[in-house]
Design a protein around this motif. Structure first.
Motif, PDB file in Angstrom:
ATOM      1  N   UNK A  41     -12.099  -5.457 -16.316  1.00  0.00           N
ATOM      2  CA  UNK A  41     -11.025  -4.562 -16.740  1.00  0.00           C
ATOM      3  C   UNK A  41     -11.194  -3.181 -16.129  1.00  0.00           C
ATOM      4  N   UNK A  42     -10.073  -2.623 -15.681  1.00  0.00           N
ATOM      5  CA  UNK A  42     -10.103  -1.284 -15.105  1.00  0.00           C
ATOM      6  C   UNK A  42      -8.698  -0.810 -14.842  1.00  0.00           C
ATOM      7  N   UNK A  43      -8.591   0.193 -14.001  1.00  0.00           N
ATOM      8  CA  UNK A  43      -7.270   0.706 -13.652  1.00  0.00           C
ATOM      9  C   UNK A  43      -7.260   1.118 -12.193  1.00  0.00           C
ATOM     10  N   UNK A  44      -6.071   1.105 -11.605  1.00  0.00           N
ATOM     11  CA  UNK A  44      -5.922   1.549 -10.230  1.00  0.00           C
ATOM     12  C   UNK A  44      -4.663   2.387 -10.149  1.00  0.00           C
ATOM     13  N   UNK A  45      -4.562   3.221  -9.133  1.00  0.00           N
ATOM     14  CA  UNK A  45      -3.372   4.048  -8.945  1.00  0.00           C
ATOM     15  C   UNK A  45      -2.481   3.415  -7.892  1.00  0.00           C
ATOM     16  N   UNK A  46      -1.257   3.198  -8.263  1.00  0.00           N
ATOM     17  CA  UNK A  46      -0.269   2.607  -7.370  1.00  0.00           C
ATOM     18  C   UNK A  46      -0.062   3.496  -6.153  1.00  0.00           C
ATOM     19  N   UNK A  47      -0.151   2.922  -4.961  1.00  0.00           N
ATOM     20  CA  UNK A  47       0.093   3.700  -3.745  1.00  0.00           C
ATOM     21  C   UNK A  47       1.590   3.833  -3.516  1.00  0.00           C
ATOM     22  N   UNK A  48       1.971   4.822  -2.744  1.00  0.00           N
ATOM     23  CA  UNK A  48       3.379   4.989  -2.404  1.00  0.00           C
ATOM     24  C   UNK A  48       3.841   3.747  -1.654  1.00  0.00           C
ATOM     25  N   UNK A  49       4.944   3.168  -2.090  1.00  0.00           N
ATOM     26  CA  UNK A  49       5.439   1.941  -1.469  1.00  0.00           C
ATOM     27  C   UNK A  49       4.789   0.693  -2.037  1.00  0.00           C
ATOM     28  N   UNK A  50       3.881   0.877  -2.963  1.00  0.00           N
ATOM     29  CA  UNK A  50       3.215  -0.254  -3.598  1.00  0.00           C
ATOM     30  C   UNK A  50       3.722  -0.461  -5.012  1.00  0.00           C
ATOM     31  N   UNK A  51       3.030  -1.294  -5.756  1.00  0.00           N
ATOM     32  CA  UNK A  51       3.431  -1.589  -7.125  1.00  0.00           C
ATOM     33  C   UNK A  51       2.253  -2.145  -7.912  1.00  0.00           C
ATOM     34  N   UNK A  52       2.480  -2.301  -9.214  1.00  0.00           N
ATOM     35  CA  UNK A  52       1.504  -3.000 -10.047  1.00  0.00           C
ATOM     36  C   UNK A  52       1.786  -4.493  -9.898  1.00  0.00           C
ATOM     37  N   UNK A  53       0.737  -5.258  -9.709  1.00  0.00           N
ATOM     38  CA  UNK A  53       0.887  -6.699  -9.462  1.00  0.00           C
ATOM     39  C   UNK A  53       0.340  -7.523 -10.623  1.00  0.00           C
TER      40      UNK A  53
END
Ligand SMILES: *[C@@H]1O[C@H](CO)[C@@H](O)[C@H](O)[C@H]1NC(C)=O
Length: 115
Positions: A41-53
């Motif tokens: 478990x963790x978190x990531x920051x969505x990049x520009x042009x990206x999304x949560x998957x």
């Protein structure tokens, strides 16, 4: 000249707020099951042009066909919704950008709570 000196930091502050508003946080999890993360478990920051998957993993179980096994959550760039079948594995992908941690409400997980 004096006015510019005042405006410049203000502009910088606006730009900062704007980009912070753009950046979404996604949940990451290697093994999401039964509404919670069992592993990684963790978190990531969505990049520009990206999304949560959200990736639903199905395994082939002989006569029963493909049965849902678990869900993987991460950030993806690019992010493309799809369903792919391999020999013993089926992967359904869902993408979202609507809100922070939106990927924990997608795919098989969402279906489960919707019904
Ligand atoms: C299927 O889920 C179990 C946990 O219920 C996990 O240990 C296993 O690694 C998963 N199988 C695959 C192929 O990912």
């Amino acid at each position: 000249m004096g006015k510019f000196m005042l405006l410049l930091p203000l502009l910088g502050a606006f730009t900062l707020v704007f980009f912070q508003a753009q950046a979404r946080i996604c949940m990451t999890c290697n093994m999401f099951m039964n509404g919670r993360c069992g592993e990684g478990e963790g978190r990531c920051t969505m990049e520009e042009g990206g999304a949560c998957l959200t990736m639903d993993i199905y395994l082939f179980r002989g006569r029963d066909g493909f049965l849902y096994n678990h869900t993987v959550l991460e950030c993806s760039k690019p992010c493309q919704a799809s369903t792919e079948s391999y020999f013993h594995l089926k992967i359904s992908r869902f993408c979202c950008q609507s809100q922070d941690f939106c990927n924990r409400y997608k795919g098989k997980i969402a279906n489960k709570y919707a019904n």
